[in-house]
Design a protein around this motif. Structure first.
Motif, PDB file in Angstrom:
ATOM      1  N   SER A  10     -29.162 -22.212  10.497  1.00  0.00           N
ATOM      2  CA  SER A  10     -30.218 -22.960   9.808  1.00  0.00           C
ATOM      3  C   SER A  10     -31.494 -22.144   9.764  1.00  0.00           C
ATOM      4  O   SER A  10     -31.774 -21.360  10.680  1.00  0.00           O
ATOM      5  N   PHE A  11     -32.239 -22.302   8.687  1.00  0.00           N
ATOM      6  CA  PHE A  11     -33.629 -21.864   8.647  1.00  0.00           C
ATOM      7  C   PHE A  11     -34.455 -23.148   8.765  1.00  0.00           C
ATOM      8  O   PHE A  11     -34.470 -23.953   7.843  1.00  0.00           O
ATOM      9  N   ARG A  12     -35.068 -23.370   9.899  1.00  0.00           N
ATOM     10  CA  ARG A  12     -35.745 -24.647  10.200  1.00  0.00           C
ATOM     11  C   ARG A  12     -34.802 -25.813   9.917  1.00  0.00           C
ATOM     12  O   ARG A  12     -33.705 -25.834  10.466  1.00  0.00           O
ATOM     13  N   ASP A  13     -35.182 -26.705   8.996  1.00  0.00           N
ATOM     14  CA  ASP A  13     -34.277 -27.843   8.763  1.00  0.00           C
ATOM     15  C   ASP A  13     -33.316 -27.604   7.598  1.00  0.00           C
ATOM     16  O   ASP A  13     -32.657 -28.520   7.131  1.00  0.00           O
ATOM     17  N   ASN A  14     -33.257 -26.358   7.135  1.00  0.00           N
ATOM     18  CA  ASN A  14     -32.343 -26.022   6.035  1.00  0.00           C
ATOM     19  C   ASN A  14     -31.035 -25.457   6.617  1.00  0.00           C
ATOM     20  O   ASN A  14     -30.991 -24.308   7.047  1.00  0.00           O
ATOM     21  N   HIS A  15     -30.019 -26.277   6.640  1.00  0.00           N
ATOM     22  CA  HIS A  15     -28.725 -25.885   7.230  1.00  0.00           C
ATOM     23  C   HIS A  15     -27.948 -25.052   6.196  1.00  0.00           C
ATOM     24  O   HIS A  15     -27.302 -25.600   5.306  1.00  0.00           O
ATOM     25  N   VAL A  16     -28.052 -23.731   6.331  1.00  0.00           N
ATOM     26  CA  VAL A  16     -27.620 -22.827   5.261  1.00  0.00           C
ATOM     27  C   VAL A  16     -26.140 -22.471   5.355  1.00  0.00           C
ATOM     28  O   VAL A  16     -25.447 -22.373   4.344  1.00  0.00           O
ATOM     29  N   LEU A  17     -25.643 -22.239   6.571  1.00  0.00           N
ATOM     30  CA  LEU A  17     -24.209 -21.986   6.747  1.00  0.00           C
ATOM     31  C   LEU A  17     -23.664 -23.126   7.597  1.00  0.00           C
ATOM     32  O   LEU A  17     -24.170 -23.396   8.686  1.00  0.00           O
ATOM     33  N   PRO A  35     -22.820 -19.921  -6.395  1.00  0.00           N
ATOM     34  CA  PRO A  35     -24.131 -20.052  -7.016  1.00  0.00           C
ATOM     35  C   PRO A  35     -25.252 -19.584  -6.096  1.00  0.00           C
ATOM     36  O   PRO A  35     -25.072 -19.475  -4.881  1.00  0.00           O
ATOM     37  N   SER A  36     -26.386 -19.316  -6.693  1.00  0.00           N
ATOM     38  CA  SER A  36     -27.578 -18.916  -5.962  1.00  0.00           C
ATOM     39  C   SER A  36     -27.925 -19.986  -4.930  1.00  0.00           C
ATOM     40  O   SER A  36     -27.850 -21.179  -5.212  1.00  0.00           O
ATOM     41  N   GLY A  37     -28.250 -19.538  -3.736  1.00  0.00           N
ATOM     42  CA  GLY A  37     -28.628 -20.471  -2.678  1.00  0.00           C
ATOM     43  C   GLY A  37     -27.456 -20.999  -1.868  1.00  0.00           C
ATOM     44  O   GLY A  37     -27.648 -21.793  -0.940  1.00  0.00           O
ATOM     45  N   SER A  38     -26.251 -20.551  -2.174  1.00  0.00           N
ATOM     46  CA  SER A  38     -25.085 -21.102  -1.463  1.00  0.00           C
ATOM     47  C   SER A  38     -24.870 -20.462  -0.094  1.00  0.00           C
ATOM     48  O   SER A  38     -24.011 -20.908   0.662  1.00  0.00           O
ATOM     49  N   GLY A  39     -25.628 -19.402   0.223  1.00  0.00           N
ATOM     50  CA  GLY A  39     -25.558 -18.808   1.563  1.00  0.00           C
ATOM     51  C   GLY A  39     -24.846 -17.470   1.632  1.00  0.00           C
ATOM     52  O   GLY A  39     -24.588 -16.955   2.719  1.00  0.00           O
ATOM     53  N   LYS A  40     -24.588 -16.870   0.478  1.00  0.00           N
ATOM     54  CA  LYS A  40     -23.831 -15.609   0.451  1.00  0.00           C
ATOM     55  C   LYS A  40     -24.563 -14.483   1.177  1.00  0.00           C
ATOM     56  O   LYS A  40     -23.984 -13.778   2.013  1.00  0.00           O
ATOM     57  N   SER A  41     -25.848 -14.303   0.852  1.00  0.00           N
ATOM     58  CA  SER A  41     -26.606 -13.216   1.490  1.00  0.00           C
ATOM     59  C   SER A  41     -26.758 -13.467   2.983  1.00  0.00           C
ATOM     60  O   SER A  41     -26.639 -12.547   3.794  1.00  0.00           O
ATOM     61  N   THR A  42     -27.015 -14.705   3.329  1.00  0.00           N
ATOM     62  CA  THR A  42     -27.170 -15.031   4.750  1.00  0.00           C
ATOM     63  C   THR A  42     -25.884 -14.712   5.505  1.00  0.00           C
ATOM     64  O   THR A  42     -25.919 -14.130   6.597  1.00  0.00           O
ATOM     65  N   LEU A  43     -24.749 -15.050   4.913  1.00  0.00           N
ATOM     66  CA  LEU A  43     -23.474 -14.753   5.562  1.00  0.00           C
ATOM     67  C   LEU A  43     -23.312 -13.245   5.771  1.00  0.00           C
ATOM     68  O   LEU A  43     -22.980 -12.796   6.869  1.00  0.00           O
TER      69      LEU A  43
HETATM   70  P1  ADP Z   1     -27.419 -16.721  -1.861  1.00  0.00           P
HETATM   71  O1  ADP Z   1     -27.364 -15.311  -1.429  1.00  0.00           O
HETATM   72  O2  ADP Z   1     -26.075 -17.354  -2.012  1.00  0.00           O
HETATM   73  O3  ADP Z   1     -28.254 -16.923  -3.096  1.00  0.00           O
HETATM   74  P2  ADP Z   1     -29.034 -17.113   0.500  1.00  0.00           P
HETATM   75  O4  ADP Z   1     -28.169 -16.830   1.663  1.00  0.00           O
HETATM   76  O5  ADP Z   1     -29.987 -16.060   0.070  1.00  0.00           O
HETATM   77  O6  ADP Z   1     -28.111 -17.584  -0.712  1.00  0.00           O
HETATM   78  O7  ADP Z   1     -29.888 -18.399   0.769  1.00  0.00           O
HETATM   79  C1  ADP Z   1     -29.319 -19.612   1.235  1.00  0.00           C
HETATM   80  C2  ADP Z   1     -30.445 -20.568   1.614  1.00  0.00           C
HETATM   81  O8  ADP Z   1     -31.143 -20.034   2.726  1.00  0.00           O
HETATM   82  C3  ADP Z   1     -31.482 -20.782   0.533  1.00  0.00           C
HETATM   83  O9  ADP Z   1     -31.848 -22.142   0.575  1.00  0.00           O
HETATM   84  C4  ADP Z   1     -32.615 -19.906   0.950  1.00  0.00           C
HETATM   85  O10 ADP Z   1     -33.834 -20.415   0.516  1.00  0.00           O
HETATM   86  C5  ADP Z   1     -32.522 -19.945   2.454  1.00  0.00           C
HETATM   87  N1  ADP Z   1     -33.016 -18.705   3.084  1.00  0.00           N
HETATM   88  C6  ADP Z   1     -32.470 -17.480   2.962  1.00  0.00           C
HETATM   89  N2  ADP Z   1     -33.134 -16.575   3.695  1.00  0.00           N
HETATM   90  C7  ADP Z   1     -34.141 -17.256   4.300  1.00  0.00           C
HETATM   91  C8  ADP Z   1     -35.187 -16.879   5.206  1.00  0.00           C
HETATM   92  N3  ADP Z   1     -35.312 -15.617   5.630  1.00  0.00           N
HETATM   93  N4  ADP Z   1     -36.046 -17.844   5.613  1.00  0.00           N
HETATM   94  C9  ADP Z   1     -35.903 -19.128   5.204  1.00  0.00           C
HETATM   95  N5  ADP Z   1     -34.939 -19.546   4.360  1.00  0.00           N
HETATM   96  C10 ADP Z   1     -34.069 -18.624   3.906  1.00  0.00           C
END
Ligand code: ADP
Ligand code: MG
Length: 250
Positions: A10-17, A35-43
């Motif tokens: 999670s990033f704060r209250d945003n549960h990303v993965l 799609p954009s925002g689905s968590g690919k980069s974070t993964l």
């Molecule tokens: P994708 O690569 O699929 O577009 P991301 O992994 O970049 O998705 O982002 C997934 C979610 O995590 C988004 O809601 C994005 O705003 C949030 N997010 C990504 N990186 C950060 C960060 N460093 N700080 C806060 N939120 C983030």
């Protein structure tokens, strides 16, 4: 080669993965769509611990990266061990991240000299070999600013390869490129795949996914909604969100 289990972030209250499980076998090319925002980069960033995570585990060659949960207790990996593991996981970014004030060859030799202890001569020889491999030997002594986007990205790939990684992660490597130069970067990636490099690739290049991927993984809302061989994903996707996504990008 890579085994991800129960990954939550999670990033704060945003549960990303939200509970990602994924396995990448040696020599495999796994393409991640979604799609954009689905968590690919974070993964991807979690795989070499550029991002920490809250729950779950990532093992590379059976060794947990970054942190390990032992008997319910989290054990953070010592920085030195983490650095050693990170060297084995190369990463190529959308935005190249080359050092602008260094020549192409210096961009490639810096890490092998400082982190692997190669001599200047060994590192230069390695860099020239890799530049030849990506078709840019003649650019060795230029600055990145004199190169096209596709050339910069090929240098970034050569730089990643110079560390002799076990696996290469690509985060939308062609998304920032002039359409004219996308093909030359995909060609280099295709060659690496044929040579047996283990690769995890986030991309919107559906042709590449179809031809090169051993496995396509579709993410949506922080989970993997579908994973299968590309022919199945593209001709007979089982999840409605996959169909919707493919309709938008194809
Ligand atoms: P994708 O690569 O699929 O577009 P991301 O992994 O970049 O998705 O982002 C997934 C979610 O995590 C988004 O809601 C994005 O705003 C949030 N997010 C990504 N990186 C950060 C960060 N460093 N700080 C806060 N939120 C983030
Ligand atoms: Mg992304």
């Amino acid at each position: 080669m890579i085994r991800i289990t129960g990954l939550n972030k999670s990033f704060r209250d945003n549960h990303v993965l939200r509970g990602v499980d994924l396995q990448v076998n040696r020599g495999e090319v796994v393409v991640i769509l979604g799609p954009s925002g689905s968590g690919k980069s974070t993964l991807l960033r979690c795989i070499n611990y550029l991002e920490t995570f809250d729950q779950g585990e990532i093992r590379i060659d059976n060794e947990p990266i970054g942190r390990q949960v032992v008997g319910g207790k989290v054990r953070e990996m010592p920085q030195k061990e983490l650095n050693r593991m990170r060297r084995e996981v190369g990463m190529v970014f959308q935005s190249f991240n080359l050092f602008p004030h260094k020549s192409v060859i210096q961009n490639i030799t810096m890490a092998p000299v400082s982190l692997l202890g190669l001599s200047r001569e060994e590192a230069d020889r390695l860099a020239l070999d890799l530049l030849r491999k990506v078709g840019l030997e003649e650019k060795a002594y230029e600055r990145p600013s004199s190169l096209s986007g596709g050339q910069k990205q090929r240098v970034a790939i050569a730089r990643a390869l110079a560390m002799k990684p076990k696996v290469l992660l690509f985060d939308e490597p062609t998304s920032a490129l002039d359409p004219m130069t996308v093909g030359e970067v995909l060609q280099v990636m295709r060659t690496l795949a044929q040579e047996g490099m283990t690769m995890v690739v986030v991309t919107h290049e559906m042709g590449f996914a179809r031809e090169v991927a051993d496995k396509v993984v579709v993410m949506n809302g922080g989970v993997i909604i579908e994973e299968d061989r590309p022919e199945n994903i593209f001709t007979n996707p089982s999840h409605p969100q996959t169909r919707l996504f493919l309709r938008q990008v194809l």
